[in-house]
Design a protein around this motif. Structure first.
Motif, PDB file in Angstrom:
ATOM      1  N   LYS A  80       1.044   2.633   3.809  1.00  0.00           N
ATOM      2  CA  LYS A  80      -0.089   2.895   4.693  1.00  0.00           C
ATOM      3  C   LYS A  80      -0.842   1.620   5.102  1.00  0.00           C
ATOM      4  CE  LYS A  80      -4.376   5.220   3.974  1.00  0.00           C
ATOM      5  NZ  LYS A  80      -5.036   6.390   3.403  1.00  0.00           N
ATOM      6  N   TRP A 112       1.425   4.633   9.169  1.00  0.00           N
ATOM      7  CA  TRP A 112       2.377   4.616   8.053  1.00  0.00           C
ATOM      8  C   TRP A 112       3.668   3.968   8.506  1.00  0.00           C
ATOM      9  CZ3 TRP A 112       1.656   6.684   3.075  1.00  0.00           C
ATOM     10  CH2 TRP A 112       0.410   7.314   2.878  1.00  0.00           C
ATOM     11  N   CYS A 172       6.051   2.520  13.229  1.00  0.00           N
ATOM     12  CA  CYS A 172       5.185   3.239  12.304  1.00  0.00           C
ATOM     13  C   CYS A 172       4.764   4.587  12.887  1.00  0.00           C
ATOM     14  CB  CYS A 172       3.978   2.408  11.881  1.00  0.00           C
ATOM     15  SG  CYS A 172       2.902   1.925  13.207  1.00  0.00           S
ATOM     16  N   MET A 216       7.701   3.255   2.874  1.00  0.00           N
ATOM     17  CA  MET A 216       7.355   4.419   2.070  1.00  0.00           C
ATOM     18  C   MET A 216       8.468   4.681   1.079  1.00  0.00           C
ATOM     19  SD  MET A 216       5.862   6.650   5.210  1.00  0.00           S
ATOM     20  CE  MET A 216       5.551   8.202   4.435  1.00  0.00           C
ATOM     21  N   HIS A 217       8.101   5.301  -0.032  1.00  0.00           N
ATOM     22  CA  HIS A 217       9.140   5.555  -1.034  1.00  0.00           C
ATOM     23  C   HIS A 217       9.719   6.941  -0.825  1.00  0.00           C
ATOM     24  CE1 HIS A 217       7.550   1.996  -2.813  1.00  0.00           C
ATOM     25  NE2 HIS A 217       6.352   2.553  -2.848  1.00  0.00           N
ATOM     26  N   GLU A 257       0.798  -1.211   0.000  1.00  0.00           N
ATOM     27  CA  GLU A 257       0.000   0.000   0.000  1.00  0.00           C
ATOM     28  C   GLU A 257       0.837   1.269   0.000  1.00  0.00           C
ATOM     29  OE1 GLU A 257      -3.306   0.144  -0.238  1.00  0.00           O
ATOM     30  OE2 GLU A 257      -3.334  -2.030  -0.454  1.00  0.00           O
ATOM     31  N   GLY A 258       2.088   1.171  -0.330  1.00  0.00           N
ATOM     32  CA  GLY A 258       2.937   2.350  -0.363  1.00  0.00           C
ATOM     33  C   GLY A 258       3.225   2.881   1.025  1.00  0.00           C
ATOM     34  N   LEU A 275      -8.093  -2.221   6.885  1.00  0.00           N
ATOM     35  CA  LEU A 275      -7.368  -2.937   5.838  1.00  0.00           C
ATOM     36  C   LEU A 275      -6.994  -4.335   6.321  1.00  0.00           C
ATOM     37  CD1 LEU A 275      -6.522  -2.068   3.044  1.00  0.00           C
ATOM     38  CD2 LEU A 275      -4.290  -1.477   3.952  1.00  0.00           C
ATOM     39  N   SER A 285      -4.135   0.265   7.937  1.00  0.00           N
ATOM     40  CA  SER A 285      -5.178   0.688   8.874  1.00  0.00           C
ATOM     41  C   SER A 285      -5.838  -0.556   9.430  1.00  0.00           C
ATOM     42  CB  SER A 285      -6.205   1.556   8.152  1.00  0.00           C
ATOM     43  OG  SER A 285      -6.856   0.790   7.164  1.00  0.00           O
TER      44      SER A 285
END
Lengths: 251, 209
Positions: free
Chosen positions: A197, A242, A228, A247-248, A194-195, A202, A199
């Motif tokens: 993220k 997150w 996170c 993350m990128h 999910e890049g 999810l 929750s």
């Protein structure tokens, strides 16, 4: 009456004599065999050394060649990093020992310098990229395999560097002594999809987790482990989490 | 999830609020962390929040230096349309720094001597020290030196609003006073009473000190 061996003392003597001759012959033969093997081994060894020295630069610079060479060594039961104590001729011939340690130092560098933002967990691709950046271009590129084998050499230091498989062929490198439980690995895997993220919803939808289980896993990562970051302004109106290591970033 | 392809990248802003022509072309390059949604939330984990505060501090100070801003108010996070919108808000990802979080960051900056509450005894506005008083003192002295104004009596307006823009143009009075008192300690400046208030005389001083 005529028997080949004859009888009496003389015959006994003769028999012993021939037995001795056979033993001698057998000794000679096995000696020759061993000599031959030694010669072959020397030959092989010098050939390998010659190969290694002539291709030293290529081995150090070209990742696919290095990989092939290491695979070849492994298949014939030679470890290019092992060998006699104190560096060993392999290390000398190839300078691969230094190379490997050098890479280890750079890996530690990247892991430590990114630790404050990712909590000590870095995505393999990121690590390879950042280490590559640190090395500039001169020494050629490095691969995931190089990093993995280098991390193995760091093991005796007991710093807890470890390669984790978070599923789906994705790997992360952990640089803090921290046990990741199974649930956290799942969270990491989803975060990667999910890049970054994740929750509660999810996890409930994707994994069929109970809300409580999802919440506990996320809260632990957030509050206890610092793995996170919380986002209270998510479009869903509910807290989002997150994972910085998923993350990128570009810097 | 709409954010599945989130990529954090540095980007420039297109602020047109410059007054000095030389700066119009210089866009402020926002760090990639400014595109990270959780960056705008106050973190419950103290270690994580320390990282967040540190990054905000760096961002605030470098932006302030870039645009020569001296004051940051909690109010700036409350009402849109101010000169701080560019960093306190990220409309692209629809996030903004909440006033309570900004207040926390300001407290952290004050504790680390990177800002001072101005005026004192309140916590809603702070003077930003993107240069420390000591650094300002050096800037001030070398400006006076390079413009041939050593040993001349200068009034405060002479320094704050010089005919030729200087690195000290618009410097807040508080900061100017702090810088002058730093110089006074090493005998490189003297406060002098003049007809309409106070003035200052800069002296060459002992540079080998």
């Amino acid at each position: 009456m005529h028997r080949l061996g004859g009888v009496g003392l003389a015959a006994f003597e003769r028999q012993q004599q021939s037995q001795r001759s056979f033993a001698e012959l057998s000794n000679e033969l096995s000696q020759a065999h061993i000599d031959h093997l030694h010669a072959q081994l020397d030959h092989f060894r010098s050939a390998l050394v010659r190969f290694a020295t002539t291709h030293r630069d290529k081995i150090r610079k070209d990742p696919s060649f290095r990989h092939a060479f290491q695979r070849m060594c492994a298949s014939i039961g030679v470890d290019p990093l092992a060998g006699p104590r104190k560096g060993g001729w392999w290390a000398e011939v190839l300078n691969l020992g230094d190379w490997q340690y050098e890479l280890g130092v750079q890996i530690v560098d990247v892991c430590v310098s990114t630790r404050e933002r990712n909590g000590g967990l870095i995505e393999m691709g990121d690590l390879v990229r950042l280490v590559g950046k640190l090395r500039a271009v001169e020494e050629g590129t490095i691969t995931e395999e190089d990093v993995i084998s280098s991390i193995k050499t760091l093991k005796p230091l007991g710093a807890g560097y470890e390669v984790l498989d978070v599923g789906g062929g994705r790997k992360m490198v952990r640089s803090v002594v921290k046990e990741l439980d199974e649930d956290q690995s799942v969270v990491l895997a989803i975060a990667q999809d999910e890049g970054g993220k994740v929750s509660e919803e999810l996890l409930v939808v994707r994994r069929g987790w109970a809300v409580e289980r999802a919440r506990a896993a996320l809260e632990n990562m957030l509050l206890r482990d610092g793995l996170c970051w919380l986002d209270e302004q998510d479009e869903s109106g509910r807290p989002a989490y997150w994972v910085p290591s998923a993350m990128h970033w570009d810097e | 999830m709409s954010s599945s392809s989130t990529s954090l990248s540095s980007r420039t802003t297109s602020s047109g609020k410059r007054t000095r022509p030389s700066d119009v072309s210089l866009r402020y390059l926002l760090p990639s962390i400014h595109s990270a949604p959780p960056f705008f939330t106050q973190q419950p984990n103290p270690n994580t929040q320390a990282t967040v505060s540190e990054n905000w501090t760096k961002l605030i100070l470098s932006y302030a230096r870039h645009r020569r801003l001296f004051t940051l108010r909690v109010e700036d996070a409350e009402v849109p349309g101010g000169e701080w919108d560019e960093i306190l808000r990220n409309t692209r990802i629809n996030r903004r720094l909440l006033p309570s979080h900004l207040s926390h960051i300001l407290a952290d900056m004050v504790a680390k001597n990177r800002a001072v509450y101005e005026p004192a005894k309140q916590t809603r506005a702070a003077l930003l020290l993107w240069r420390s008083p000591e650094e300002w003192a050096e800037v001030l002295h070398s400006w006076a030196d390079s413009t041939g104004q050593l040993n001349t009596i200068l009034t405060f307006p002479d320094i704050i609003e010089p005919p030729v823009p200087s690195p000290l143009s618009d410097i807040p009075m508080t900061l100017l006073r702090k810088a002058i008192s730093v110089l006074a300690k090493t005998n490189r400046a003297q406060i002098i009473s003049v007809a309409d208030g106070e003035g200052v005389r800069f002296l060459a001083g002992n540079t080998s000190r």
